[in-house]
Design an enzyme around this catalytic site. Structure first.
Site, short mmCIF file in Angstrom:
data_model
loop_
_atom_site.label_atom_id
_atom_site.label_comp_id
_atom_site.label_asym_id
_atom_site.label_seq_id
_atom_site.Cartn_x
_atom_site.Cartn_y
_atom_site.Cartn_z
N LYS A 13 0.84 -1.22 0.00
CA LYS A 13 0.00 0.00 0.00
C LYS A 13 0.87 1.26 0.00
O LYS A 13 0.63 2.18 -0.76
CB LYS A 13 -0.89 0.06 1.27
CG LYS A 13 -1.85 -1.07 1.44
CD LYS A 13 -2.67 -0.91 2.72
CE LYS A 13 -1.84 -0.90 3.99
NZ LYS A 13 -1.13 -2.15 4.29
N ARG A 88 -8.94 1.34 9.01
CA ARG A 88 -8.59 -0.04 9.29
C ARG A 88 -9.70 -0.76 10.04
O ARG A 88 -9.57 -1.94 10.36
CB ARG A 88 -7.32 -0.09 10.13
CG ARG A 88 -6.06 -0.31 9.33
CD ARG A 88 -4.91 -0.40 10.31
NE ARG A 88 -3.78 -1.13 9.83
CZ ARG A 88 -2.70 -0.57 9.29
NH1 ARG A 88 -2.61 0.72 9.13
NH2 ARG A 88 -1.70 -1.32 8.92
N ARG A 127 11.57 -5.98 4.52
CA ARG A 127 11.30 -4.54 4.47
C ARG A 127 12.31 -3.78 5.31
O ARG A 127 12.63 -4.17 6.42
CB ARG A 127 9.88 -4.25 4.98
CG ARG A 127 9.62 -2.75 5.14
CD ARG A 127 8.17 -2.37 5.04
NE ARG A 127 7.36 -2.84 6.15
CZ ARG A 127 6.05 -2.63 6.24
NH1 ARG A 127 5.42 -1.97 5.28
NH2 ARG A 127 5.37 -3.11 7.26
N ARG A 160 11.67 -2.46 11.07
CA ARG A 160 10.73 -1.98 12.08
C ARG A 160 10.51 -3.03 13.16
O ARG A 160 10.44 -4.21 12.86
CB ARG A 160 9.38 -1.65 11.40
CG ARG A 160 9.33 -0.26 10.80
CD ARG A 160 8.17 -0.08 9.85
NE ARG A 160 6.90 -0.61 10.34
CZ ARG A 160 5.77 -0.53 9.65
NH1 ARG A 160 5.74 0.05 8.45
NH2 ARG A 160 4.65 -1.02 10.15
N ARG A 171 -0.31 -9.33 13.31
CA ARG A 171 -0.89 -8.23 12.53
C ARG A 171 -1.77 -8.76 11.41
O ARG A 171 -2.78 -8.15 11.07
CB ARG A 171 0.22 -7.33 11.97
CG ARG A 171 0.88 -6.51 13.08
CD ARG A 171 2.21 -5.96 12.65
NE ARG A 171 2.08 -5.00 11.57
CZ ARG A 171 3.07 -4.68 10.75
NH1 ARG A 171 4.24 -5.25 10.87
NH2 ARG A 171 2.88 -3.78 9.80
P1 ADP Z 1 1.82 -1.44 7.37
O1 ADP Z 1 2.59 -0.54 6.47
O2 ADP Z 1 2.56 -2.66 7.68
O3 ADP Z 1 0.42 -1.71 6.90
P2 ADP Z 1 1.34 0.84 9.05
O4 ADP Z 1 2.57 1.65 8.98
O5 ADP Z 1 0.20 1.25 8.24
O6 ADP Z 1 1.71 -0.68 8.77
O7 ADP Z 1 0.85 0.72 10.57
C1 ADP Z 1 1.72 0.30 11.59
C2 ADP Z 1 0.93 0.18 12.87
O8 ADP Z 1 0.39 1.46 13.23
C3 ADP Z 1 -0.28 -0.75 12.82
O9 ADP Z 1 0.07 -2.10 13.05
C4 ADP Z 1 -1.15 -0.17 13.95
O10 ADP Z 1 -0.67 -0.55 15.22
C5 ADP Z 1 -0.91 1.33 13.80
N1 ADP Z 1 -1.91 1.94 12.89
C6 ADP Z 1 -1.65 2.57 11.70
N2 ADP Z 1 -2.80 3.00 11.13
C7 ADP Z 1 -3.80 2.65 11.98
C8 ADP Z 1 -5.22 2.79 11.96
N3 ADP Z 1 -5.86 3.38 10.92
N4 ADP Z 1 -5.92 2.30 13.02
C9 ADP Z 1 -5.31 1.71 14.06
N5 ADP Z 1 -4.00 1.54 14.13
C10 ADP Z 1 -3.23 1.99 13.11
P1 ADP Z 2 2.35 -1.75 3.21
O1 ADP Z 2 2.37 -0.25 3.19
O2 ADP Z 2 1.11 -2.32 2.59
O3 ADP Z 2 2.59 -2.31 4.58
P2 ADP Z 2 4.90 -1.59 1.78
O4 ADP Z 2 4.60 -0.70 0.64
O5 ADP Z 2 5.70 -1.03 2.90
O6 ADP Z 2 3.54 -2.28 2.31
O7 ADP Z 2 5.64 -2.89 1.20
C1 ADP Z 2 6.03 -3.97 2.06
C2 ADP Z 2 7.43 -4.49 1.61
O8 ADP Z 2 7.33 -5.11 0.33
C3 ADP Z 2 8.47 -3.38 1.46
O9 ADP Z 2 9.73 -3.91 1.81
C4 ADP Z 2 8.41 -3.04 -0.02
O10 ADP Z 2 9.65 -2.51 -0.48
C5 ADP Z 2 8.10 -4.40 -0.65
N1 ADP Z 2 7.25 -4.32 -1.85
C6 ADP Z 2 6.26 -3.43 -2.12
N2 ADP Z 2 5.68 -3.70 -3.32
C7 ADP Z 2 6.30 -4.80 -3.80
C8 ADP Z 2 6.14 -5.58 -4.99
N3 ADP Z 2 5.20 -5.30 -5.91
N4 ADP Z 2 6.96 -6.65 -5.15
C9 ADP Z 2 7.88 -6.97 -4.22
N5 ADP Z 2 8.08 -6.28 -3.07
C10 ADP Z 2 7.31 -5.21 -2.86
#
Ligand code: ADP
Ligand code: ADP
Ligand code: ZN
Length: 214
Positions: A13, A88, A127, A160, A171
């Site tokens: 995302k 979420r 990541r 992270r 998660r």
């Molecule tokens: P990811 O990129 O892996 O989807 P995020 O960076 O979006 O993770 O979120 C990391 C953490 O921050 C989540 O696991 C949660 O604890 C918190 N968080 C982020 N956005 C929200 C939300 N909209 N509602 C509740 N918790 C959130």
């Molecule tokens: P989210 O915001 O949904 O948690 P991220 O954008 O941070 O996800 O992506 C999660 C991990 O996967 C990161 O290390 C990113 O560089 C990698 N990644 C993202 N898109 C792709 C893809 N299409 N193919 C392979 N790896 C990817």
């Protein structure tokens, strides 16, 4: 244009949201990035959010909704935004709907980036994140030019705390329970679009551009 990115943690995302933000000149709004910036600065909000994030749990709606509404009320969000990691939960989505409709506006698209759970765990362990500018890399798929260093700002990259395998599984469970129902929620509103997130990052982006328009 107002866009919501849906998908499991690690689905890509954030990676796609940053590309959308650049192409369509709208801000990328990530609640996770806002929380991490607050943790880094040791604010009260950051300390509260960290308790939940470290356990792989969602930060309570009350706290999260306030942060998000403050952010999208800023001037730079006037022409739209791409939300990454919000909503979420169903209650979060309802608050957002209400806030947007009070301005006589609407969300244009909710894009679901679909990736299977088994691929997610691999992605997360590779990541690497820059806590200074929010850039994200993957040690195999999307490596930085210089190992361990952010291409954009030169800061050190980190794994992270919540990307360790034991927290990732938790998660994912939280995602299936609390966030996945949003797919149905936006489908009923007629704005859901699906993309196959297991493709190469550029191909995922092409699929998104095909939805949003050139
Ligand atoms: P990811 O990129 O892996 O989807 P995020 O960076 O979006 O993770 O979120 C990391 C953490 O921050 C989540 O696991 C949660 O604890 C918190 N968080 C982020 N956005 C929200 C939300 N909209 N509602 C509740 N918790 C959130
Ligand atoms: P989210 O915001 O949904 O948690 P991220 O954008 O941070 O996800 O992506 C999660 C991990 O996967 C990161 O290390 C990113 O560089 C990698 N990644 C993202 N898109 C792709 C893809 N299409 N193919 C392979 N790896 C990817
Ligand atoms: Zn950086």
């Amino acid at each position: 244009m107002k866009i919501i990115m849906l998908g499991a943690p690690g689905a890509g995302k954030g990676t796609q949201a940053k590309m959308i933000a650049e192409k369509y000149s709208i801000p990328h709004v990530s609640t996770g990035d806002i929380f991490r910036a607050n943790i880094k600065d040791q604010t009260e909000l950051g300390m509260e959010a960290k308790k939940y994030m470290d356990q792989g749990l969602l930060v309570p709606d009350e706290l999260t909704v306030k942060i998000l509404l403050d952010r999208v009320a800023k001037d730079d969000c006037k022409n739209g935004y791409v939300l990454d990691g919000f909503p979420r939960t169903i209650p979060q989505a309802e608050v957002l709907d209400k806030a947007v409709s009070e301005l006589n506006e609407s969300i244009d698209f909710a894009i679901n980036v679909d990736v299977k759970d088994e691929n997610i765990v691999k992605r997360m362990s590779g990541r690497r994140a820059c806590l200074k500018c929010g850039a994200t890399y993957h040690i195999e798929h999307i490596p930085p030019k210089k190992e361990g260093i952010c291409d954009k700002c030169g800061s050190e990259l980190v794994l992270r705390d919540d990307d360790k395998p034991e927290t990732v599984q938790k998660r994912l469970n939280v995602y299936h329970e609390q966030t996945q129902p949003l797919i149905d929620y936006y489908n009923k509103k007629g704005i859901l679009r699906e993309v196959d997130g297991s493709q190469d990052m550029k191909d995922v982006f092409s699929a998104i551009v095909a939805i949003l328009g050139e």
